[in-house]
Structure formats: C-alpha cells, structure tokens
Design a protein around this motif. Structure first.
Motif, short mmCIF file in Angstrom:
data_model
loop_
_atom_site.label_atom_id
_atom_site.label_comp_id
_atom_site.label_asym_id
_atom_site.label_seq_id
_atom_site.Cartn_x
_atom_site.Cartn_y
_atom_site.Cartn_z
N ALA A 17 0.83 -1.21 0.00
CA ALA A 17 0.00 0.00 0.00
C ALA A 17 0.86 1.26 0.00
O ALA A 17 0.48 2.28 -0.57
CB ALA A 17 -0.94 0.01 1.20
N THR A 48 1.90 1.85 -3.58
CA THR A 48 0.77 2.39 -4.35
C THR A 48 0.60 3.88 -4.07
O THR A 48 0.44 4.68 -5.00
CB THR A 48 -0.53 1.64 -3.99
N LEU A 49 0.66 4.28 -2.81
CA LEU A 49 0.57 5.70 -2.47
C LEU A 49 1.76 6.45 -3.05
O LEU A 49 1.61 7.55 -3.59
CB LEU A 49 0.51 5.88 -0.95
N ALA A 96 6.47 6.67 1.64
CA ALA A 96 5.72 6.07 0.53
C ALA A 96 6.43 6.30 -0.80
O ALA A 96 6.54 5.38 -1.62
CB ALA A 96 4.29 6.63 0.49
#
Length: 142
Positions: free
Chosen positions: A46, A49-50, A131
């Motif tokens: 995740a 993805t961010l 991220a």
C-alpha cells in the motif's frame, strides 16, 4: 446441447466460438503478471501504491519524469548505480528527507538542487516521504 460448440463463421459478424477450450486457445498465451517487488521490512504494498501517486502527481515527476524515467533536471531512478546513497530504502528516505544541495549534485549540468521533502509550499510528510521512497525502491528491486 451442441450450441456450446457452434463454430465461428469467417466474415459473419456476431459469430463466435462458445467452446471453452477453443476460446482459451484463441486468446493466445496468458500474460504473466509482473513479479511483485521485494520490499524491505516495514514497507507494505500500500505504501508503494501511495508512492506512485505522490511521485507522479507531485514535484518529483517535474524533475525525474513520470514513472521516474529521468528528465531534464534529474536522472532516471530506474537504475543500478546511484548518484546519492546506495539505493537502499533507508538511503532513499534520507535523500528525499534532506534533499541534495546544488553543489553536491553529481551531474553539475543540472540547474536545480533537489529540495528536501519535494520542496514547494506543501512539503511531503514523513509518511509521504516513506511512501515515495517505497515506490522508488520498488522500481529497482524486483
């Protein structure tokens, strides 16, 4: 019921094979999914993805290009040799957090320094930096 085995009539619109085996053969070889990147401990998919979204929609892409392929003011981040740091996740985080002053750029033809946390009026938060670092790391560790 033989309707499942209706054959395709060449040149006739709207006809297709309904035979499961024949349909599967006609699609050709199945596309293989890209291997998932090997992520360091504490880094989740995740975050990657961010990071993709942040990188490609924030100031990162202005210099490094969309998809990190390189641009007029910064190198590609899809590489094996790094200008700053080792390419480890921690080094990528450190580079994004602190930036790279103009005098420390390896390629002095670049006109601008890399601003800490992406620069601008809304710098990246710690979680956003991590991220983006996860995304950049994932580009090189498949």
């Amino acid at each position: 019921d033989t309707s499942a085995f209706a054959s395709v009539v060449p040149g006739k619109a709207g006809t297709q094979c309904r035979c499961p085996k024949r349909r599967a053969r006609s699609r050709g070889p199945a596309a293989k999914a890209a291997p998932a990147p090997k992520l360091p401990a504490g880094v989740a998919a995740a975050m990657v993805t961010l990071g993709v979204s942040l990188f490609n929609n924030a100031s990162c892409q202005r210099c490094h290009g969309r998809g990190a392929i390189g641009g007029g003011n910064a190198p590609s981040l899809i590489r094996t040799a790094w200008d700053h740091g080792s390419g480890s996740y921690d080094d990528i985080v450190k580079t994004i957090m602190s930036g790279v002053p103009r005098a420390e750029l390896k390629d002095q033809t670049r006109r601008f320094a890399m601003n800490a946390r992406g620069g601008g009026t809304t710098p990246l938060t710690d979680d956003q930096v991590k991220a983006v670092a996860a995304y950049v790391y994932s580009l090189n560790h498949k």
